[in-house]
Design a protein around this motif. Structure first.
Motif, PDB file in Angstrom:
ATOM      1  N   GLN A   1       0.819  -1.219   0.000  1.00 50.46           N
ATOM      2  CA  GLN A   1       0.000   0.000   0.000  1.00 50.46           C
ATOM      3  C   GLN A   1       0.847   1.262   0.000  1.00 50.46           C
ATOM      4  OE1 GLN A   1      -1.969  -1.978   3.438  1.00 50.46           O
ATOM      5  NE2 GLN A   1      -3.832  -0.972   2.671  1.00 50.46           N
ATOM      6  N   GLY A   2       2.141   1.088   0.031  1.00 46.56           N
ATOM      7  CA  GLY A   2       3.018   2.252   0.007  1.00 46.56           C
ATOM      8  C   GLY A   2       4.472   1.833   0.037  1.00 46.56           C
ATOM      9  N   ILE A   3       5.349   2.819  -0.012  1.00 45.42           N
ATOM     10  CA  ILE A   3       6.797   2.606  -0.014  1.00 45.42           C
ATOM     11  C   ILE A   3       7.451   3.537   0.999  1.00 45.42           C
ATOM     12  CG2 ILE A   3       8.917   2.933  -1.381  1.00 45.42           C
ATOM     13  CD1 ILE A   3       7.354   2.107  -3.863  1.00 45.42           C
ATOM     14  N   LYS A   4       8.399   2.992   1.728  1.00 44.38           N
ATOM     15  CA  LYS A   4       9.253   3.803   2.584  1.00 44.38           C
ATOM     16  C   LYS A   4      10.600   3.964   1.889  1.00 44.38           C
ATOM     17  CE  LYS A   4      11.551   3.837   7.130  1.00 44.38           C
ATOM     18  NZ  LYS A   4      11.822   3.032   8.357  1.00 44.38           N
ATOM     19  N   TYR A   5      11.086   5.186   1.788  1.00 46.55           N
ATOM     20  CA  TYR A   5      12.350   5.414   1.111  1.00 46.55           C
ATOM     21  C   TYR A   5      13.086   6.566   1.786  1.00 46.55           C
ATOM     22  CZ  TYR A   5       9.818   9.233  -1.258  1.00 46.55           C
ATOM     23  OH  TYR A   5       9.076  10.354  -1.527  1.00 46.55           O
ATOM     24  N   ARG A   6      14.385   6.553   1.669  1.00 47.58           N
ATOM     25  CA  ARG A   6      15.205   7.577   2.311  1.00 47.58           C
ATOM     26  C   ARG A   6      15.105   8.890   1.541  1.00 47.58           C
ATOM     27  NH1 ARG A   6      19.194   6.962   5.975  1.00 47.58           N
ATOM     28  NH2 ARG A   6      17.585   5.550   6.767  1.00 47.58           N
ATOM     29  N   SER A   7      14.941   9.943   2.278  1.00 51.42           N
ATOM     30  CA  SER A   7      14.931  11.262   1.656  1.00 51.42           C
ATOM     31  C   SER A   7      16.313  11.587   1.115  1.00 51.42           C
ATOM     32  CB  SER A   7      14.523  12.314   2.685  1.00 51.42           C
ATOM     33  OG  SER A   7      14.768  13.620   2.209  1.00 51.42           O
ATOM     34  N   ARG A   8      16.359  12.321   0.013  1.00 52.24           N
ATOM     35  CA  ARG A   8      17.646  12.815  -0.476  1.00 52.24           C
ATOM     36  C   ARG A   8      18.290  13.748   0.541  1.00 52.24           C
ATOM     37  NH1 ARG A   8      16.165  15.895  -5.433  1.00 52.24           N
ATOM     38  NH2 ARG A   8      14.202  16.065  -4.302  1.00 52.24           N
ATOM     39  N   TYR A   9      17.474  14.197   1.486  1.00 50.06           N
ATOM     40  CA  TYR A   9      17.974  15.027   2.582  1.00 50.06           C
ATOM     41  C   TYR A   9      18.054  14.190   3.849  1.00 50.06           C
ATOM     42  CZ  TYR A   9      16.246  18.243  -0.921  1.00 50.06           C
ATOM     43  OH  TYR A   9      15.998  18.869  -2.115  1.00 50.06           O
ATOM     44  N   GLY A  10      18.392  12.911   3.672  1.00 46.18           N
ATOM     45  CA  GLY A  10      18.398  11.963   4.782  1.00 46.18           C
ATOM     46  C   GLY A  10      19.363  12.316   5.882  1.00 46.18           C
ATOM     47  N   ARG A  11      20.390  13.121   5.558  1.00 47.25           N
ATOM     48  CA  ARG A  11      21.327  13.542   6.604  1.00 47.25           C
ATOM     49  C   ARG A  11      20.631  14.398   7.650  1.00 47.25           C
ATOM     50  NH1 ARG A  11      25.161   9.828   6.323  1.00 47.25           N
ATOM     51  NH2 ARG A  11      26.063   9.651   4.246  1.00 47.25           N
ATOM     52  N   LYS A  12      19.410  14.832   7.340  1.00 50.28           N
ATOM     53  CA  LYS A  12      18.621  15.571   8.323  1.00 50.28           C
ATOM     54  C   LYS A  12      17.944  14.619   9.308  1.00 50.28           C
ATOM     55  CE  LYS A  12      17.659  19.634   5.449  1.00 50.28           C
ATOM     56  NZ  LYS A  12      18.190  20.649   6.374  1.00 50.28           N
ATOM     57  N   GLY A  13      18.121  13.319   9.090  1.00 49.14           N
ATOM     58  CA  GLY A  13      17.630  12.345  10.055  1.00 49.14           C
ATOM     59  C   GLY A  13      16.185  11.953   9.865  1.00 49.14           C
ATOM     60  N   GLY A  14      15.794  11.633   8.646  1.00 47.86           N
ATOM     61  CA  GLY A  14      14.413  11.232   8.435  1.00 47.86           C
ATOM     62  C   GLY A  14      14.216  10.499   7.133  1.00 47.86           C
ATOM     63  N   ASP A  15      13.012   9.927   6.998  1.00 46.58           N
ATOM     64  CA  ASP A  15      12.644   9.175   5.801  1.00 46.58           C
ATOM     65  C   ASP A  15      11.349   9.720   5.223  1.00 46.58           C
ATOM     66  OD1 ASP A  15      14.763   7.190   5.916  1.00 46.58           O
ATOM     67  OD2 ASP A  15      13.720   6.379   7.662  1.00 46.58           O
ATOM     68  N   ASN A  16      11.022   9.216   4.045  1.00 47.27           N
ATOM     69  CA  ASN A  16       9.764   9.548   3.382  1.00 47.27           C
ATOM     70  C   ASN A  16       8.900   8.309   3.231  1.00 47.27           C
ATOM     71  OD1 ASN A  16      10.254  12.308   2.906  1.00 47.27           O
ATOM     72  ND2 ASN A  16      11.438  11.848   1.070  1.00 47.27           N
ATOM     73  N   PHE A  17       7.601   8.538   3.144  1.00 50.17           N
ATOM     74  CA  PHE A  17       6.650   7.499   2.760  1.00 50.17           C
ATOM     75  C   PHE A  17       5.812   8.025   1.610  1.00 50.17           C
ATOM     76  CE2 PHE A  17       7.561   6.179   7.061  1.00 50.17           C
ATOM     77  CZ  PHE A  17       7.428   4.803   7.064  1.00 50.17           C
ATOM     78  N   VAL A  18       5.508   7.165   0.665  1.00 53.28           N
ATOM     79  CA  VAL A  18       4.482   7.464  -0.329  1.00 53.28           C
ATOM     80  C   VAL A  18       3.396   6.412  -0.166  1.00 53.28           C
ATOM     81  CG1 VAL A  18       5.738   6.169  -2.132  1.00 53.28           C
ATOM     82  CG2 VAL A  18       3.945   7.792  -2.774  1.00 53.28           C
TER      83      VAL A  18
END
Length: 324
Positions: free
Chosen positions: A282-299
């Motif tokens: 139902q979705g994807i978890k992927y690392r933000s290109r700004y991952g050095r900020k300490g977070g991830d993205n979900f779509v």
């Protein structure tokens, strides 16, 4: 005249202490690190061990300093070559030691093929055996994946309009299909929901000028969802070489060269999202290109074949506020 015996001993000791320090015999040098970070963007984003060290610091911190003078070190170290690109080292330069968990060459040709197909004939992507392997892999991962319980909130933001007024819940939720342009994981006309795990990552993703505030939504997911995790470099259930190569390569983290309609860099990731949706995710978890900020993205996907699908059953916006 170079003392060849001392040079041979230096090379042997260099690698001995290097492997002892970093538990690897692989590193990148200043000549190739930028190219590596483009080709293997996932490594730079996913692995916190990808850090630099200066050769001078390595010399002064190892027992090389007890055997060789600094002037000898400066001369001898130029006989050491980078294991990735073959360039000679310089004493005052930096290197990036890295413990390789994937075979960089195993799928490199296939990755290049996929990139070329994406530019030339994107609808032919599945005709390539590499794409077929990925689809089969995602189906296998789906069998081993349980639904994720969202016991944390997520964030979504938009740049403020000129009026400075806060947006409504509808304006900060999933993009309506009739306004959805091509994104990293969605086709044009497919309004998926993109969210981040931190405020900072959410702000960075919309390229907000940090001098000005944005309108931020704090979002609560109402039920568990089956998520394809593209950030799990160490703990993949299948311990699959193809999976690790996939999430380490630039295929996931390509940045479009322009903001125009033609974005071949997104062809593969949209194909990947289709595979995931077809496999029951139902979705994807992927690392933000700004991952050095300490977070991830979900779509989060919207299944357009489900006539009963409603976003209000997936999430609710708990609050909307100004983020400086």
């Amino acid at each position: 005249m170079v003392d060849l015996i001392r040079l041979d001993c230096f090379i042997e000791l260099f690698w001995h202490y290097f492997e002892k320090w970093f538990d690897t015999d692989f590193f990148l040098c200043e000549s190739c690190v930028d190219d590596f970070q483009i080709k293997w963007a996932g490594i730079n984003l996913l692995d916190e061990q990808f850090l630099s060290t200066s050769l001078d610091s390595f010399y002064s911190g190892s027992h090389l300093v007890d055997v060789y003078s600094f002037s000898e070190f400066k001369g001898f170290v130029e006989e050491i070559t980078c294991p990735y690109c073959g360039s000679s080292l310089k004493s005052n330069s930096y290197i990036w030691p890295y413990i390789l968990t994937i075979d960089l060459g195993e799928f490199s040709e296939e990755i290049n093929d996929i990139a070329e197909i994406a530019k030339k004939t994107p609808f032919m992507l599945l005709s390539h055996p590499f794409a077929e392997k990925i689809y089969e892999l995602i189906k296998e991962i789906s069998k081993e994946t349980s639904e994720l319980i969202f016991d944390f909130n997520l964030y979504r933001c938009r740049k403020l309009a000129e009026t400075g007024s806060l947006y409504s819940c509808d304006e900060l939720g999933a993009v309506p299909d009739n306004k959805a342009t091509e994104g990293r994981f969605n086709h044009t006309g497919y309004g998926f929901l993109y969210v981040a795990t931190t405020e900072d990552v959410s702000c960075s993703e919309v390229r907000s000028n940090e001098k000005y505030p944005v309108c931020m939504a704090e979002i609560n997911f109402l039920k568990p969802l089956k998520i394809l995790d593209l950030t799990d470099l160490e703990g993949c259930k299948l311990d699959n070489e193809l999976y690790k190569t996939l999430i380490c390569s630039s295929l996931i983290y390509n940045t479009p060269k322009s903001r125009e309609w033609d974005r071949p860099e997104y062809v593969f990731t949209r194909f990947l999202a289709d595979c995931a949706l077809c496999a029951g995710f139902q979705g994807i978890k992927y690392r933000s290109r700004y991952g050095r900020k300490g977070g991830d993205n979900f779509v989060i996907f919207k299944d357009k074949t489900d006539i009963n699908f409603q976003w209000k059953s997936i999430y609710e916006i708990e609050r909307i506020y100004l983020k400086e």
